[in-house]
Enzyme design. Structure first.
Site, PDB file in Angstrom:
ATOM      1  N   HIS A 107       0.866  -1.179   0.000  1.00  0.00           N
ATOM      2  CA  HIS A 107       0.000   0.000   0.000  1.00  0.00           C
ATOM      3  C   HIS A 107       0.900   1.226   0.000  1.00  0.00           C
ATOM      4  O   HIS A 107       1.733   1.406   0.887  1.00  0.00           O
ATOM      5  CB  HIS A 107      -0.923   0.030   1.212  1.00  0.00           C
ATOM      6  CG  HIS A 107      -1.840   1.221   1.212  1.00  0.00           C
ATOM      7  ND1 HIS A 107      -3.055   1.208   0.566  1.00  0.00           N
ATOM      8  CD2 HIS A 107      -1.707   2.466   1.738  1.00  0.00           C
ATOM      9  CE1 HIS A 107      -3.631   2.386   0.706  1.00  0.00           C
ATOM     10  NE2 HIS A 107      -2.828   3.171   1.413  1.00  0.00           N
ATOM     11  N   CYS A 108       0.714   2.072  -1.008  1.00  0.00           N
ATOM     12  CA  CYS A 108       1.566   3.255  -1.161  1.00  0.00           C
ATOM     13  C   CYS A 108       0.865   4.474  -0.569  1.00  0.00           C
ATOM     14  O   CYS A 108      -0.180   4.897  -1.082  1.00  0.00           O
ATOM     15  CB  CYS A 108       1.877   3.495  -2.637  1.00  0.00           C
ATOM     16  SG  CYS A 108       2.913   4.951  -2.916  1.00  0.00           S
TER      17      CYS A 108
END
EC number: 2.3.1.225
Length: 402
Positions: A107-108
């Site tokens: 997850h960025c």
């Protein structure tokens, strides 16, 4: 990777501010008087391409499993307690997006989105375009620094003070962003091209390598082998005799051919086959399409994200288990007595001794961290959604009976 923000929207605001500051600040204060009109137009067109690629990295969904997904024979049957659905191979539930993500990489926080199967090409294109743009800006700012050096003997009133202050401010900011992006891009490309792995799968491989010599890992692998193949795991032999020579304690009193040993003595972590590494060319094509599509916004993965092609080495894989071979959980072991004797032979083999004394040996998957201190939680995986107690292998007998 381990950045977690209290207000997630800040993760998008910060890159927008940095990109705008570097791109438009450089243009207004420096390029406006040093580049031709054509060069300025081309520069602004390229800035628009960067913005478009960033927008696509934010809004394109990484992909989720279809409802009522059913795993195939030889795959893990992994149930998501929050989505109430089975997860395909390489999928995980994201705690921030609150859904299962196909081929989840991480997850960025800087795109406020998961990087997964469908949007990995957009993420890589954004980072690549950003690197090229930053390189150009650094080059032009560097030229101005050389110009100031050559003009150092001129009267100060001949130097544009605003331009000089802008260069002094923008050059280190641009360089810092450039280095940070380069590190991220190189890490992603090494894992994708040369290993065929997501960031999470690299972490899993490091975990298995760290606990490779522990009985609790091999008890679970043996249990999984029996479940899938209906027989006891055979004697494992390493294909790499050189690696085995250095990894196996020469002074060990155990018989290497003794199949009663829980931990195989003739087998190394290098012998574990990662099934999705198809080679540099195929890895890139499967993830981002053919080379002539890599820089186009509609270039995307060639697989459906539910089932993935396996490499040819799987035919020679002695374990014959889906990834990860322990299924992400291991058999519990009795607490280890910290007060034990260390033999002279162990003192002579410091790498083996360090592995034996590593406190991560008895950590669960949710607790284990790599050498950078990263846990699964840092990649965005929601461990509360996993139903580890009921995870199981789908055997061929089950499929035939159904």
């Amino acid at each position: 990777m381990a950045v977690q923000l209290k207000w997630p929207i800040i993760g998008v605001v910060i890159p927008c501010v940095l990109i705008a500051m570097v791109a438009y600040g450089s243009h207004y204060f420096v390029f406006r008087t040093n580049l031709s009109r054509t060069e300025q137009i081309l520069y602004e067109v390229y800035v628009c391409i960067v913005w478009l690629s960033y927008y696509l990295a934010i809004v394109v969904d990484p992909g989720s499993p279809p409802k009522n997904f059913t795993p195939k024979a030889g795959e893990w049957r992994r149930w998501c307690k929050k989505c109430q659905n089975y997860k395909p191979e390489r999928s995980h539930h994201c705690k921030t997006c609150n859904k299962c993500v196909l081929k989840m990489d991480h997850h960025c926080p800087w795109t406020y989105n998961c990087v997964g199967h469908n949007n990995l090409p957009h993420f890589l294109r954004f980072v690549f375009f950003l690197i090229v743009g930053m390189t150009y800006v650094l080059f032009q700012l560097g030229k101005q620094v050389l110009h100031y050096y050559d003009s150092s003997k001129l009267p100060s009133y001949l130097i544009d003070k605003k331009e000089m202050c802008a260069v002094i401010f923008l050059l280190p900011v641009t360089f810092f962003v450039f280095v940070s992006i380069i590190i991220l891009f190189v890490r992603c490309m090494i894992n994708l091209l040369f290993r065929g792995m997501t960031q999470i799968e690299v972490w899993e491989m490091e975990r298995i390598g760290s606990q490779f010599h522990t009985e609790r890992l091999w008890l679970q692998i043996r249990k999984n082998y029996f479940k899938l193949h209906g027989k006891e795991m055979p004697h494992l032999v390493s294909w790499n005799r050189t690696t085995r020579y250095y990894e196996v304690d020469e002074n060990s009193n155990n018989d290497n051919s003794n199949e009663n040993n829980i931990v195989p003595k003739d087998f190394t972590s290098d012998d574990i086959v990662f099934p999705y590494d198809l080679g540099v060319s195929s890895n890139m094509i499967n993830a981002c399409d053919y080379p002539w599509m890599w820089l186009l916004p509609w270039g995307g993965p060639r697989e459906n994200g539910y089932h993935f092609q396996k490499n040819e080495f799987m035919e020679d894989d002695q374990l014959g288990l889906p990834w990860p071979p322990d299924g992400g959980h291991q058999e519990p072991m009795a607490p280890v007595d910290d007060d034990f004797d260390i033999s002279d032979s162990e003192l002579q083999d410091m790498p083996s001794l360090r592995r034996r004394l590593d406190p991560r040996n008895n950590m669960t998957r949710s607790e284990w961290m790599n050498d950078l201190g990263e846990t699964l939680d840092d990649f965005g995986v929601d461990l509360d959604a996993e139903d580890i107690e009921h995870d199981d292998l789908v055997s061929k007998d089950e499929i035939s009976n159904n």
